[in-house]
Design an enzyme around this catalytic site. Structure first.
Site, PDB file in Angstrom:
ATOM      1  N   ASP A 177      27.241  38.057  42.418  1.00 49.74           N
ATOM      2  CA  ASP A 177      27.890  39.554  41.462  1.00 49.74           C
ATOM      3  C   ASP A 177      26.693  39.152  40.091  1.00 49.74           C
ATOM      4  O   ASP A 177      25.393  38.631  40.442  1.00 49.74           O
ATOM      5  CB  ASP A 177      29.156  38.766  40.861  1.00 49.74           C
ATOM      6  CG  ASP A 177      29.133  37.922  40.126  1.00 49.74           C
ATOM      7  OD1 ASP A 177      27.931  37.268  39.459  1.00 49.74           O
ATOM      8  OD2 ASP A 177      29.489  37.499  39.020  1.00 49.74           O
ATOM      9  N   LYS A 208      29.460  39.641  49.411  1.00 50.58           N
ATOM     10  CA  LYS A 208      29.693  39.234  48.637  1.00 50.58           C
ATOM     11  C   LYS A 208      31.323  38.441  48.357  1.00 50.58           C
ATOM     12  O   LYS A 208      32.218  37.421  47.758  1.00 50.58           O
ATOM     13  CB  LYS A 208      29.696  39.633  47.195  1.00 50.58           C
ATOM     14  CG  LYS A 208      30.132  38.979  46.028  1.00 50.58           C
ATOM     15  CD  LYS A 208      30.129  39.903  44.887  1.00 50.58           C
ATOM     16  CE  LYS A 208      31.193  40.472  44.298  1.00 50.58           C
ATOM     17  NZ  LYS A 208      31.784  41.076  43.400  1.00 50.58           N
TER      18      LYS A 208
END
Ligand code: SF4
Length: 246
Positions: free
Chosen positions: A174, A156
């Site tokens: 997320d 991420k």
């Protein structure tokens, strides 16, 4: 709403027979089944996000790829506002890997102690700075795999840096992107990687660069985890989520 007839021959709580009576019970509203979105619906969803906010921005304060990288590493399980509060002073003192190493782990830890997991994060910030100096000439590499090899950097974080620092159309998933993608039937993926893969397949190319920011901002300010603000949602008519409140 179609009435549901109770079975005859039962007895009511008051003891009266229902033998020849029929009572009307409300049938629960059937939930729509999750189905695949059509390309037209997906185009409409992102077209509306684009119309409201053509150039969405991340909210982590930074001045260069290095400070962006550090801010994203610090943001794990923390709010952007909380990270910004701590990094204002940190980045005044150290906005390059060399200055960060010179500042030292103790001082970094002290400056970020308001952020969750600060001990581990301070260690990673120093380790990744050292690695950038030793292996990349102090420059943040424009390569997702190499970014992921740095201490404290997961997929991420690497996706955010590739997107915001270098303009690559990556999809950082997320908690907000994960939730909103499920509510909007954009993905049924059980992991962030699976949701990322689905979004990369279905989001139209024109919207890919900004898609993760739109989904994050939508999740953070409108489609909240608890009590989403559906009355102000610009895509409410396109949403069939069981969590929809209107
Ligand atoms: S209508 Fe409500 S649940 Fe659906 S996307 Fe909008 S805010 Fe989220």
């Amino acid at each position: 709403m179609k009435p549901l007839l109770a079975k005859k021959g039962k007895t009511t709580s008051a003891g009266t027979s229902l033998k020849d009576e029929a009572i009307v019970v409300a049938r629960p509203k059937p939930r729509p089944r999750v189905r695949k979105r059509t390309p037209e619906e997906i185009e409409e969803i992102f077209g509306r996000f684009h119309a409201v906010e053509p150039e969405p921005k991340g909210e982590l304060e930074h001045s260069n790829p290095f400070t962006l990288l550090v801010a994203v590493v610090l943001s794990a399980q923390a709010t952007d506002a909380g990270v910004n509060k701590a990094t204002r002073r940190l980045f005044e003192l150290a906005d390059t890997p060399e200055k960060m190493v010179a500042l030292g782990e103790d001082k970094v830890r002290d400056l970020i102690k308001t952020i969750g997991l600060f001990r581990n994060k301070a260690k990673n910030v120093i380790l990744l700075s050292e690695k950038l100096i030793a292996e990349h000439g102090g420059v943040v590499p424009e390569d997702r795999d190499v970014l992921q090899s740095l201490p404290g950097v997961g997929r991420k974080t690497a996706n955010v840096v590739m997107n915001m620092a270098f303009g690559h159309a990556t999809m950082a998933v997320d908690t907000h992107v994960f939730r909103v993608s499920h509510r909007l039937w954009l993905s049924k993926g059980k992991t962030p990687d699976a949701v990322e893969a689905d979004l990369m397949k279905i989001v139209p190319q024109t919207y890919l660069l900004h898609a993760h920011h739109w989904l994050i901002l939508h999740g953070r300010y409108t489609c909240k985890a608890v009590r989403p603000l559906c009355e102000t949602c610009v895509i409410a008519d396109l949403c069939f989520s069981k969590d929809k409140r209107i």
